[in-house]
Design an enzyme around this catalytic site. Sequence first.
Site, PDB file in Angstrom:
ATOM      1  N   LYS A 179       0.849  -1.188   0.000  1.00 21.78           N
ATOM      2  CA  LYS A 179       0.000   0.000   0.000  1.00 21.78           C
ATOM      3  C   LYS A 179       0.889   1.243   0.000  1.00 21.78           C
ATOM      4  CE  LYS A 179      -1.740   2.773   2.875  1.00 21.78           C
ATOM      5  NZ  LYS A 179      -1.750   4.034   2.061  1.00 21.78           N
ATOM      6  N   GLU A 235       9.597   1.559  10.794  1.00 21.16           N
ATOM      7  CA  GLU A 235      10.652   2.557  10.612  1.00 21.16           C
ATOM      8  C   GLU A 235       9.960   3.904  10.675  1.00 21.16           C
ATOM      9  OE1 GLU A 235      12.673   5.402   9.612  1.00 21.16           O
ATOM     10  OE2 GLU A 235      12.275   4.739   7.557  1.00 21.16           O
ATOM     11  N   CYS A 252      13.385  11.246   7.217  1.00 19.68           N
ATOM     12  CA  CYS A 252      13.351  10.870   8.632  1.00 19.68           C
ATOM     13  C   CYS A 252      14.745  10.906   9.253  1.00 19.68           C
ATOM     14  CB  CYS A 252      12.732   9.495   8.794  1.00 19.68           C
ATOM     15  SG  CYS A 252      13.529   8.201   7.809  1.00 19.68           S
ATOM     16  N   GLU A 267       9.245  16.422  15.229  1.00 19.69           N
ATOM     17  CA  GLU A 267       9.709  16.270  13.846  1.00 19.69           C
ATOM     18  C   GLU A 267       8.943  17.227  12.941  1.00 19.69           C
ATOM     19  OE1 GLU A 267      11.050  12.597  11.019  1.00 19.69           O
ATOM     20  OE2 GLU A 267       9.070  12.431  11.946  1.00 19.69           O
TER      21      GLU A 267
END
Length: 486
Positions: A182, A256, A291, A390
């Site tokens: 997906k 992750e 990331c 973040e």
Amino acid sequence: MPAESHVVTYQELFIGGRWTAPAGSDVIEVVSPVTEEVVGRVPYATAADVDAAVAAARKAFDHGPWPRTPLSERIAVVTRIKELIAERHRELAELITLQNGSPLAFSVRGQALSAVGAFGAALAVAAGFRQEEERAGVGGPVLVRREPVGVVAAITPWNVPQMTIAAKLAPALLTGCCVVLKPSPETPLDANWLAGVCTEAGLPEGVLSVLPGGRDTGAHLVGHPDVDKVAFTGSVAAGKAVMAAAAGNLTRVSLELGGKSAAILLDDADLATAVPAIVAGTCGANSGQACVALTRVLVPDARYDEVATALSGAFAALAVGDPADPATVVGPLVTRVQQQRNLEYVRIGRAEGATVLTGGGVPEGLTRGWYVEPTLLGDVTNDMRVAREEIFGPVVCLIRYGTQDEAVEIANDSDFGLSGAVFSADAERATAVARRIRTGTITVNGFRLDLAAPFGGFKHSGVGREFGPEGLDSYVEYQTLNLPTP
């Protein structure tokens, strides 16, 4: 298959190796972050499509040839997939840039060719993969066997779509698993492109499905009782939801997730080395949408002004603009929401007492498209939101420290632990500091992700590892077979 048009259009879903009419009528429109116009359309996968794809994968895994195909033959098919991507990498890079605005130079190197590299690294590990090994047990000989985990749900993000797909698809296929992929609704076109490549490479029926969709599609897939493992890359919040949904079926999970990584400049750091590496690891890493980005730069008090001046100048000099221009280093952010999120964090930083050393707004002349200037925030303390959350864009924090121990403490004072760097004229000293940082990957005097080594995070940055032998092992189950005693 895609229609001939300036808008890349797919009218069918790739389910079980075949292009199939979708169960529903909803469509995902892919919008260019440069022009703000529709550049692609694909069907939106429904729960019924998920059920069909999982059923195809289950049948292929339980009764089909792929899990029972000799490893050498699986390696041959995956090698062909890698070769086809390599041959057409420019086409793939341009398609990714079209969707998410990744600068073309980065799309070639960090998107398409990195996917080729990820397939190659997995193939290198598979060449030495031992499905069975006999050991001397306590009560007699044992045979330790590695079996494919089964049906894998792979959920991937929009920022580096092919890299994250390769990190999951390559080891899953090599170990004999079947995959339901997906992709993010922002970048479904390259996933469909890859489906065609896999078919051409000879991947058997049922082994791969591609289901573009949103959170509802992903939630139904993750919670499906016939899925044996979920491999997810995305935000921490989404990762928590994935883990909770998978828990109901005790589905294996690898995650992750995000990062707020620190680059530590020790007092003897060479700025000629550190500044280019930090630029590459921040704004140069997919316009900051990575990331692993080095978003906290820790600087000794005595060198703060020097580093602030050097980094501000380097950020201000970056070419910002059309990602299709090979000279562009920083392109637009993927959506207007991401653009506004970054600008809001600049506002939050100012309100908390940070100083905008360079950037902080929309680049002059780029009001169309979702651009944000490369931004360096000074006078940041580690308790500020801009230092703890973040941001996912070209916004970087400059943080002072006193002693080396304080630098380590600041670096580790984070919910995240994904990446990082330490810079010093003394490589042994930098390595000693790097060993003290609670993070999954850290580089001495540079910024690097090595595809032959395990990648993943400490703390909220994830669960499990990708790449290297550890990445392949996450797609197997171990069986111990107690052999007759002599």
